[in-house]
Design an enzyme around this catalytic site. Structure first.
Site, PDB file in Angstrom:
ATOM      1  N   CYS A   1       3.260   1.794   2.864  1.00 26.81           N
ATOM      2  CA  CYS A   1       4.497   0.991   2.802  1.00 26.81           C
ATOM      3  C   CYS A   1       5.600   1.826   2.149  1.00 26.81           C
ATOM      4  O   CYS A   1       6.755   1.798   2.587  1.00 26.81           O
ATOM      5  CB  CYS A   1       4.307  -0.253   1.941  1.00 26.81           C
ATOM      6  SG  CYS A   1       3.111  -1.407   2.587  1.00 26.81           S
TER       7      CYS A   1
ATOM      8  N   ASP B   1      62.807   3.065  25.182  1.00 25.27           N
ATOM      9  CA  ASP B   1      62.526   1.961  26.093  1.00 25.27           C
ATOM     10  C   ASP B   1      63.520   0.843  25.697  1.00 25.27           C
ATOM     11  O   ASP B   1      63.951   0.779  24.552  1.00 25.27           O
ATOM     12  CB  ASP B   1      61.072   1.523  25.868  1.00 25.27           C
ATOM     13  CG  ASP B   1      60.747   0.241  26.587  1.00 25.27           C
ATOM     14  OD1 ASP B   1      61.031   0.165  27.781  1.00 25.27           O
ATOM     15  OD2 ASP B   1      60.230  -0.694  25.941  1.00 25.27           O
TER      16      ASP B   1
ATOM     17  N   ASP C   1      57.153   0.321  23.103  1.00 26.14           N
ATOM     18  CA  ASP C   1      56.344  -0.709  22.446  1.00 26.14           C
ATOM     19  C   ASP C   1      55.290  -1.318  23.347  1.00 26.14           C
ATOM     20  O   ASP C   1      54.491  -2.134  22.893  1.00 26.14           O
ATOM     21  CB  ASP C   1      57.255  -1.829  21.923  1.00 26.14           C
ATOM     22  CG  ASP C   1      57.763  -2.709  23.056  1.00 26.14           C
ATOM     23  OD1 ASP C   1      58.044  -2.162  24.147  1.00 26.14           O
ATOM     24  OD2 ASP C   1      57.870  -3.926  22.866  1.00 26.14           O
TER      25      ASP C   1
ATOM     26  N   CYS D   1       0.843  -1.214   0.000  1.00 30.51           N
ATOM     27  CA  CYS D   1       0.000   0.000   0.000  1.00 30.51           C
ATOM     28  C   CYS D   1       0.867   1.249   0.000  1.00 30.51           C
ATOM     29  O   CYS D   1       2.085   1.165   0.153  1.00 30.51           O
ATOM     30  CB  CYS D   1      -0.893   0.002   1.242  1.00 30.51           C
ATOM     31  SG  CYS D   1       0.087   0.094   2.752  1.00 30.51           S
TER      32      CYS D   1
END
Length: 803
Positions: A87, A496, A692, A84
């Site tokens: 929709c 590090d 890291d 319809c």
């Protein structure tokens, strides 16, 4: 429905300079419902955050109203399952709220959905899913690949521009020849008019259309300058041709300037064409990365049969077969077979890596001679290649700090140029004598033509694009333009130790027990199994085959070790500090062994009960092959290096002497790494932090330039502004050199763009006329303007060939 604060990327066309970008940003600021907006000039897109997807249509309309293009795709699909008219309404609203949809209409009469969407944000399949959520379906004939659709739109635009340029040159040539050499030929003016009209009004119509759109929004851009200059020259010439007597009665000769109008448009189109071609080269790194992923793969089904699958349909858990010479499609883990894999496109490292069972493989890498099967772990946007592409795109779209000044200048550039042109005309009118009006108009036109905001706008972004792209090709991922600009100033680097200078794969090289080892081996293993410390893993590996036992009250003590209770006693594993704090005695034989291992740069950890040390364990982590050379290279560049480690003094000293590092600190806790970075900054140093692990993330966030090792933790990579994919320290001096070259290129570009405008505009206005009678021809001004942008982009492309 679009969730709160969704980021939408709108691709842009014709936004060629920072000035254009500012105009778009101002336009987006007027759109209600847009929370934040930023134009990424290099990526040719605007990033907006919206609360409601319906705002996207408004944003696209606002951009188009300003005279800029948004490459959208318009398609029609039959909708299935509608019964319809209501929709149609609900299917339409489902699609309208889907991310990336600009506009949607469902016609119940024809049963068709007509949808306009951004091909980089969504595609037919996703729109179909939105319709299916509403209980309907779409009939799709063929799936449009979003990137290819955008590529096709750009290719079509380039083709049209090329055709326009060719025609403009062909039609302008006769006008130039007549205008320069045969001015007095019969019907010369009319012939020039006939040839120049299609150039100005047909091939150059976009300049006028866009200038009008700008004017409606009370703003001006490059198109405004071109439209004003060529429009004035053309109308003035038509007037002079049709009303010659107007000038003759005043004793003046009526000149026409059709050749100027036509040639200016031809040159500017040629400049745009060359610029488009050159700019296509600046983004070649992204295209190369995107081309690394294959389109299809061979999946091994549960029953052992082989089936070819499109890359989009691969799911995590699928077993994929890789034959010799094939590209690996997604990230995964090898389950059977082995082979060497070339990972150079991701890491910049030329040596192929052996992949055996349980080893990781990455999308975009190339299998060599063997064949193997691997299990897909990360697919689609989750793969490392996809992350790299996104990071490179974001970095190329970010602005360098120097850009802020350029933005301010670009923002006022066009209005200032128009004001100078008007002032030029007024001065010529009053001071230019008999020819004042004509010379004034010509000088004003020349000023409008020669001014080039594009060269200014392209200076920084093109250099950043090439720099970031070159970094990516060499395994150096740069997250934003700011860190690329800052890296050249770095004069202190904090390293590090574990995983940065060393391999980060510690191994137990010796254990000495006080007496009976078997009685407490299971306790040592059980404590280390629960510890998150990287060294614990080495002990667990060494004690393979020993059974574990049940512990209580396990406690991890940051920077010192761990403890747990077993059989009414407390056991400790950790450094000497932990034992001292708990008044645990150490037997001489264990201490002697620990001292000996310490001099050999081995890390020593202790295992004890509440009274005495039960054993001492030596763990060593190999120094990477390239670390020593990289450290020497950085020191030769005049950079101070500092090594920070949680390890003991003896190990730290041994590693420092082996690698040639002069400054080091041992037994540093994670939170103190950031404090040390702040100390160096307080001394006026520009500090880079290289790490890291998760324990480096605070220090990485504190440093001026943060560099993560690609084989480390994801958190470190998220925090860092640069990532060295191969974890090779020699890439750091490379990154610093790349930064120096990129910043030098930006400065050259800006210098030429400023100098060009500073010298060109006064000469165009006629500043030399009183001195030596020199007046700049508008045609030459057009050629100079076209070349200025091309020269800036070409200078940026020189970066590609530098070592």
């Amino acid at each position: 429905m679009a969730t709160n604060k969704e980021t939408i990327y709108i691709p842009l066309e014709d936004v060629e300079s920072e000035h254009c970008a500012l105009i778009v940003e101002k336009g987006l600021a007027q759109v209600k419902g847009i929370e934040t907006h930023q134009v990424e000039l290099n990526n040719r897109r605007a990033a907006i955050t919206v609360n409601d997807n319906e705002v996207v249509g408004e944003a696209v309309k606002a951009i188009k109203d300003l005279g800029y293009g948004v490459p959208t795709v318009k398609q029609s699909y039959p909708v299935l399952g509608m019964t319809c008219a209501s929709c149609a309404g609900s299917a339409e609203s489902m699609v309208k709220y889907a991310p990336g949809v600009v506009n949607a209409e469902v016609n119940y009469g024809t049963g068709n959905l007509t949808v306009e969407f951004l091909p980089n944000m969504t595609n037919s399949e996703q729109i179909r899913k939105a319709v299916q959520d509403g209980g309907y379906d779409l009939l799709l004939e063929d799936e449009n690949k979003q990137q290819e659709t955008l590529e096709a739109i750009h290719a079509e635009k380039f083709r049209k521009l090329k055709n326009k340029t060719i025609w403009a040159v062909i039609l302008s040539l006769p006008v130039v020849i007549i205008g320069m050499f045969f001015m007095d030929m019969p019907y010369g003016n009319e012939i020039m008019w006939a040839f120049s009209t299609p150039v100005v009004l047909w091939l150059g119509k976009d300049f006028f259309i866009n200038a009008w759109k700008q004017a409606k929004h009370r703003s001006a851009n490059m198109d405004t300058l071109v439209a004003l200059s060529t429009g004035i020259a053309y109308i003035f010439s038509v007037f002079n041709m049709l009303f010659m007597d107007f000038w003759h009665q005043r004793g003046l000769h009526a000149h026409v300037y059709f050749e100027a109008a036509a040639v200016i448009i031809a040159f500017i189109l040629l400049g745009k064409l060359l610029e488009e071609k050159a700019k296509g080269n600046t983004s070649s790194a992204i295209k190369k990365l995107m081309g690394l992923q294959p389109k299809t793969v061979i999946v091994i089904e549960a029953d052992g049969t082989e089936r070819q699958k499109a890359i989009e349909d691969v799911n995590a858990g699928d077993i994929i077969l890789v034959k010799p010479g094939e590209k690996i499609a997604v990230d995964g883990m090898v389950v059977s077979g082995n082979s060497y894999v070339d990972e150079s496109m991701l890491s910049g490292e030329p040596v192929p890596v052996l992949k055996k069972e349980n080893e990781k493989v990455f999308a975009g890498t190339i299998n060599q001679k063997g064949s193997f099967q691997f299990k897909a772990v990360k697919v689609g946007k989750e793969t490392m290649l996809a992350h790299i592409i996104k990071m490179v795109q974001d970095a190329q779209g970010s602005k360098a700090p120097v850009q802020k000044l350029v933005d301010k200048i670009a923002g006022i550039f066009v209005p200032v140029v128009i004001s100078i042109a008007i002032l030029t005309f007024i001065l010529w009118y009053f001071l230019g004598g008999d020819n004042g009006v004509v010379q004034g108009l010509l000088a004003a036109v020349t000023v409008l033509v020669i001014a080039c905001p594009c060269a200014l706008g392209l200076a920084t972004p093109t250099a950043i694009m090439v720099g970031v792209g070159k970094g990516a090709e060499n395994g150096i991922l740069i997250k934003d333009a700011e860190s690329l600009e800052l890296a050249k100033k770095v004069n202190a680097i904090v390293l590090d130790k574990t995983g940065t200078i060393t391999e980060g794969r510690p191994q137990v090289t010796g254990i000495q027990w006080l007496n009976n080892e078997d009685a407490t081996k299971d306790v040592l293993l059980s404590i280390e199994k629960q510890s998150e410390h990287p060294l614990a893993e080495a002990v667990v590996k060494n004690l393979e085959g020993v059974s574990t036992t049940v512990l209580s009250n396990f406690d991890s003590i940051t920077g010192k070790g761990a403890k747990a209770d077993y059989n009414n006693d407390t056991y400790y594993v950790g450094n000497k500090k932990l034992l001292a704090e708990n008044n645990i005695t150490i037997a001489d034989q264990l201490q002697q062994q620990a001292d000996e291992w310490g001099t050999q740069s081995k890390t020593v950890i202790w295992f004890a009960n509440s009274k005495q040390a039960l054993s001492v364990i030596a763990i060593s982590d190999k120094i990477k092959e390239t670390s020593v050379a990289a450290i020497k290279e950085m020191q030769d560049m005049g950079i101070d290096l500092y090594m920070l480690t949680g390890d003991n003094e003896a190990t730290a000293k041994a590693i420092a002497s082996q690698t040639g590092i002069k400054h080091y600190k041992a037994e540093v806790l994670p939170q103190h790494k950031a404090d040390f970075v702040k100390e160096l900054q307080a001394q006026g140093k520009v500090v880079a932090m290289v790490g890291d692990g998760i324990n480096d993330s605070t220090a990485l966030a504190t440093a001026d330039v943060s560099i993560a090792m690609g084989k480390g933790s994801d958190i470190a990579m998220d925090v860092a502004k640069m990532t060295i994919i191969s974890s090779d320290l020699t890439k750091i001096p490379q990154a610093i050199r790349l930064s120096k070259q990129t910043v030098a290129t930006i400065k050259q570009n800006l210098f030429w763009a400023f100098i060009y405008n500073l010298i060109g505009i006064p000469i165009a206005a006629g500043i030399l006329y009183p001195i030596n009678g020199f007046l700049l021809n508008p045609m030459i001004a057009g050629a100079a303007m076209a070349l200025s942008s091309v020269s800036v982009v070409s200078n940026s492309l020189r970066l590609k060939w530098k070592k």
